[in-house]
Design a protein around this motif. Structure first.
Motif, PDB file in Angstrom:
ATOM      1  N   VAL A 285      10.854  23.603   5.087  1.00  0.00           N
ATOM      2  CA  VAL A 285      11.746  24.537   4.468  1.00  0.00           C
ATOM      3  C   VAL A 285      11.045  25.661   4.388  1.00  0.00           C
ATOM      4  CG1 VAL A 285      13.303  24.497   2.605  1.00  0.00           C
ATOM      5  CG2 VAL A 285      12.778  22.436   3.346  1.00  0.00           C
ATOM      6  N   THR A 286      11.546  26.659   5.065  1.00  0.00           N
ATOM      7  CA  THR A 286      10.722  28.097   5.000  1.00  0.00           C
ATOM      8  C   THR A 286      11.243  28.685   4.115  1.00  0.00           C
ATOM      9  OG1 THR A 286      12.361  29.012   6.692  1.00  0.00           O
ATOM     10  CG2 THR A 286      10.309  28.060   7.694  1.00  0.00           C
ATOM     11  N   SER A 287      12.482  28.694   3.712  1.00  0.00           N
ATOM     12  CA  SER A 287      13.073  29.437   2.413  1.00  0.00           C
ATOM     13  C   SER A 287      14.144  28.764   1.688  1.00  0.00           C
ATOM     14  CB  SER A 287      13.479  30.982   2.809  1.00  0.00           C
ATOM     15  OG  SER A 287      14.080  30.800   3.509  1.00  0.00           O
ATOM     16  N   LEU A 288      14.343  28.789   0.439  1.00  0.00           N
ATOM     17  CA  LEU A 288      15.472  28.113  -0.351  1.00  0.00           C
ATOM     18  C   LEU A 288      15.844  29.366  -1.276  1.00  0.00           C
ATOM     19  CD1 LEU A 288      17.518  25.812  -0.795  1.00  0.00           C
ATOM     20  CD2 LEU A 288      15.674  25.251  -2.469  1.00  0.00           C
ATOM     21  N   LEU A 289      17.063  29.665  -0.884  1.00  0.00           N
ATOM     22  CA  LEU A 289      17.782  30.940  -1.827  1.00  0.00           C
ATOM     23  C   LEU A 289      18.891  30.217  -2.519  1.00  0.00           C
ATOM     24  CD1 LEU A 289      17.814  33.989   0.531  1.00  0.00           C
ATOM     25  CD2 LEU A 289      15.830  33.213  -1.173  1.00  0.00           C
ATOM     26  N   THR A 290      19.159  30.364  -3.875  1.00  0.00           N
ATOM     27  CA  THR A 290      20.201  29.910  -4.551  1.00  0.00           C
ATOM     28  C   THR A 290      20.817  30.947  -5.652  1.00  0.00           C
ATOM     29  OG1 THR A 290      19.053  29.294  -6.522  1.00  0.00           O
ATOM     30  CG2 THR A 290      19.209  27.747  -4.715  1.00  0.00           C
ATOM     31  N   MET A 291      21.979  30.871  -5.781  1.00  0.00           N
ATOM     32  CA  MET A 291      22.609  31.828  -6.918  1.00  0.00           C
ATOM     33  C   MET A 291      23.681  31.128  -7.457  1.00  0.00           C
ATOM     34  SD  MET A 291      24.056  35.777  -6.133  1.00  0.00           S
ATOM     35  CE  MET A 291      25.275  34.978  -4.917  1.00  0.00           C
ATOM     36  N   ARG A 292      23.860  31.487  -8.859  1.00  0.00           N
ATOM     37  CA  ARG A 292      25.165  30.811  -9.698  1.00  0.00           C
ATOM     38  C   ARG A 292      26.062  31.757  -9.321  1.00  0.00           C
ATOM     39  NH1 ARG A 292      23.052  27.591 -13.674  1.00  0.00           N
ATOM     40  NH2 ARG A 292      21.178  27.745 -14.002  1.00  0.00           N
ATOM     41  N   MET A 293      27.375  30.950  -8.940  1.00  0.00           N
ATOM     42  CA  MET A 293      28.606  31.651  -8.534  1.00  0.00           C
ATOM     43  C   MET A 293      29.684  31.430  -9.866  1.00  0.00           C
ATOM     44  SD  MET A 293      27.770  32.854  -5.869  1.00  0.00           S
ATOM     45  CE  MET A 293      29.354  33.534  -5.433  1.00  0.00           C
ATOM     46  N   GLY A 294      29.151  30.715 -10.703  1.00  0.00           N
ATOM     47  CA  GLY A 294      30.087  30.235 -11.894  1.00  0.00           C
ATOM     48  C   GLY A 294      29.358  29.123 -12.755  1.00  0.00           C
ATOM     49  N   ASN A 295      30.204  28.537 -13.597  1.00  0.00           N
ATOM     50  CA  ASN A 295      29.653  27.467 -14.440  1.00  0.00           C
ATOM     51  C   ASN A 295      29.343  26.278 -13.535  1.00  0.00           C
ATOM     52  OD1 ASN A 295      29.694  28.873 -17.002  1.00  0.00           O
ATOM     53  ND2 ASN A 295      30.567  27.048 -17.919  1.00  0.00           N
ATOM     54  N   ALA A 302      19.360  27.781   2.827  1.00  0.00           N
ATOM     55  CA  ALA A 302      18.216  27.265   3.222  1.00  0.00           C
ATOM     56  C   ALA A 302      17.681  27.631   4.746  1.00  0.00           C
ATOM     57  CB  ALA A 302      18.044  26.018   3.050  1.00  0.00           C
ATOM     58  N   ARG A 303      16.687  28.105   4.935  1.00  0.00           N
ATOM     59  CA  ARG A 303      16.133  28.122   6.345  1.00  0.00           C
ATOM     60  C   ARG A 303      15.295  27.026   6.524  1.00  0.00           C
ATOM     61  NH1 ARG A 303      14.904  34.627   7.815  1.00  0.00           N
ATOM     62  NH2 ARG A 303      16.971  35.163   7.690  1.00  0.00           N
ATOM     63  N   ILE A 304      15.309  26.152   7.832  1.00  0.00           N
ATOM     64  CA  ILE A 304      14.778  25.040   7.916  1.00  0.00           C
ATOM     65  C   ILE A 304      14.391  24.998   9.285  1.00  0.00           C
ATOM     66  CG2 ILE A 304      15.726  23.579   6.189  1.00  0.00           C
ATOM     67  CD1 ILE A 304      17.849  22.559   8.364  1.00  0.00           C
ATOM     68  N   ASP A 305      13.030  24.277   9.590  1.00  0.00           N
ATOM     69  CA  ASP A 305      12.454  24.368  11.111  1.00  0.00           C
ATOM     70  C   ASP A 305      12.698  22.629  11.153  1.00  0.00           C
ATOM     71  OD1 ASP A 305      11.335  24.482  13.296  1.00  0.00           O
ATOM     72  OD2 ASP A 305       9.347  24.867  12.477  1.00  0.00           O
ATOM     73  N   LEU A 306      13.235  22.334  12.232  1.00  0.00           N
ATOM     74  CA  LEU A 306      13.344  20.919  12.402  1.00  0.00           C
ATOM     75  C   LEU A 306      12.267  20.354  13.461  1.00  0.00           C
ATOM     76  CD1 LEU A 306      17.001  20.820  13.331  1.00  0.00           C
ATOM     77  CD2 LEU A 306      16.041  20.521  11.085  1.00  0.00           C
ATOM     78  N   VAL A 307      11.918  19.109  13.444  1.00  0.00           N
ATOM     79  CA  VAL A 307      10.953  18.445  14.017  1.00  0.00           C
ATOM     80  C   VAL A 307      11.255  18.698  15.952  1.00  0.00           C
ATOM     81  CG1 VAL A 307      10.347  17.041  12.526  1.00  0.00           C
ATOM     82  CG2 VAL A 307      12.251  16.308  14.296  1.00  0.00           C
ATOM     83  N   PRO A 308      10.369  18.651  16.487  1.00  0.00           N
ATOM     84  CA  PRO A 308      10.721  19.049  17.918  1.00  0.00           C
ATOM     85  C   PRO A 308      11.111  17.760  18.546  1.00  0.00           C
ATOM     86  CG  PRO A 308       8.313  19.410  17.058  1.00  0.00           C
ATOM     87  CD  PRO A 308       8.720  18.847  16.303  1.00  0.00           C
TER      88      PRO A 308
END
Length: 371
Positions: A285-295, A302-308
């Motif tokens: 999991v190269t990056s995980l970004l989150t943001m509250r959009m409401g209650n 998420a940017r993910i690298d899968l297995v070959p």
């Protein structure tokens, strides 16, 4: 489906491995948090209505008493109650407007309306309550006092009734906070620090400061009655003003953070990251970004690298399954985006550093909460 399949984001959770099976998603594609029944909103609305009713009655009583006695502390408290009443109207507007469904112009919904109207409420507390209290205190120092003894008695009686009414409203808000704390399986103090309902937090802050402000006004009027020195009431007005300005600053700061895009709680981010990392097809999991959009709405990207060795059809199946599982397990994560990427050595190092830093943040918060 496991018992925890609909656990909110603000509660600790370890996904059940059975949830990773590719089963049919039961959610309607158009089903958003604003479309689902929200018992918490109904309870918050009742709490706000109780506070509004109490403040309207108290504001009228304080205004009449203040006009009759000429007490600066009582007039400051009247301004305080008027500001609180207007703010409750703002909060009721936020509860209604934030429930609107997403549309072409606002594809992520209207959840942030809560934070906007809470910000207006904070401004109202600052301008109508704090500034007027400072003005009344300064006026009292310049002009002195002209109250009669009967005026003191009336003013103290009004403040005594106000304290009972404000205390009743505060108890109602605290009962709701305790209920939220039980649902989230954490203590009252932790809920007060981490609670996500800005309307409830604003009512709680208003009621708490209202009770403390009434105590200041009572002490100021009583000392003025005993000593004949108006400086005590003037000081009470200044203290009420300072209290309101501080509360307004804290509420505005919290609303600002949510409006400009605040990440969800670190513990929640760690749970999401662990879930993604535990998937057998995800290598990194190269990056995980989150943001509250409401209650009850959050964006997760998420940017993910899968297995070959996975072909395009298998990749699609993995992404669909993972997103479905996340939607079932964390319904509030209703905006989920997975970006498949090839992770470089630098990306992997950064991912490990981010994971370690996130774990340290969660551990530090847990230690702080238990101390």
């Amino acid at each position: 489906m496991s018992e925890s399949a609909t656990r909110p984001l603000d509660q600790p959770h370890t996904p059940d491995p059975r949830d990773t099976q590719d089963t049919q998603d039961t959610r309607d594609p158009g089903d958003t948090p604003s479309d689902r029944p929200r018992g918490k909103d109904a309870k918050t609305a009742v709490t706000v209505f109780v506070a509004l009713g109490a403040n309207l009655v108290i504001a009228l009583a304080k205004a009449v008493g203040g006009a009759f006695t000429g007490s600066p502390a009582l007039l400051s408290e009247a301004a305080h109650s008027v500001a609180d009443s207007l703010n409750e109207v703002f909060l009721l507007a936020s509860l209604k407007r934030s429930k609107r469904s997403s549309d072409a112009r606002h594809p992520f919904g209207y959840g942030k309306e809560r934070y906007f109207w809470s910000l207006l409420a904070a401004v109202g507390i600052f301008v109508m309550g704090g500034c007027f209290s400072f003005f009344e205190g300064a006026q009292a120092l310049r002009s002195g006092s002209s109250e009669e003894h009967s005026g003191y008695v009336i003013g103290l009686a009004v403040l005594g009734v106000a304290l009972i009414a404000e205390g009743s409203s505060l108890v109602r808000a605290l009962i709701q906070v305790r209920g939220h704390a039980r649902e989230a399986d954490r203590g009252m103090l932790a809920e007060l620090r981490r609670g996500d309902d800005p309307a409830l937090r604003t009512v709680l802050a208003e009621d708490s400061t209202a009770c403390l402000g009434v105590v200041f006004a009572l002490l100021g009027m009583w000392l003025h009655m005993v000593t004949g020195d108006v400086v005590y009431e003037s000081t009470a007005s200044f203290l009420i003003g300072a209290l309101l300005v501080y509360v307004a600053y804290r509420l505005a700061k919290e609303s600002r953070g949510r409006l400009i895009g605040e990440a969800i709680d670190p513990a929640q981010r760690l749970e999401l990251r662990r879930f993604l990392e535990e998937q057998p097809e995800i290598d990194t999991v190269t990056s995980l970004l989150t943001m509250r959009m409401g209650n009850d709405s959050a964006l997760v990207a998420a940017r993910i690298d899968l297995v070959p060795g996975l072909d395009s059809e298998e990749v699609e199946e993995v992404l669909v399954r993972v997103k479905k599982t996340m939607a079932r397990t964390w319904p509030e994560a209703d905006q989920t985006f997975l970006d498949v990427t090839d992770a470089s050595t630098r990306d992997r190092e950064k991912a490990r550093a981010d994971r370690r830093a996130l774990g340290e943040t969660v551990a530090a918060e847990a230690a702080g909460g238990s101390s």
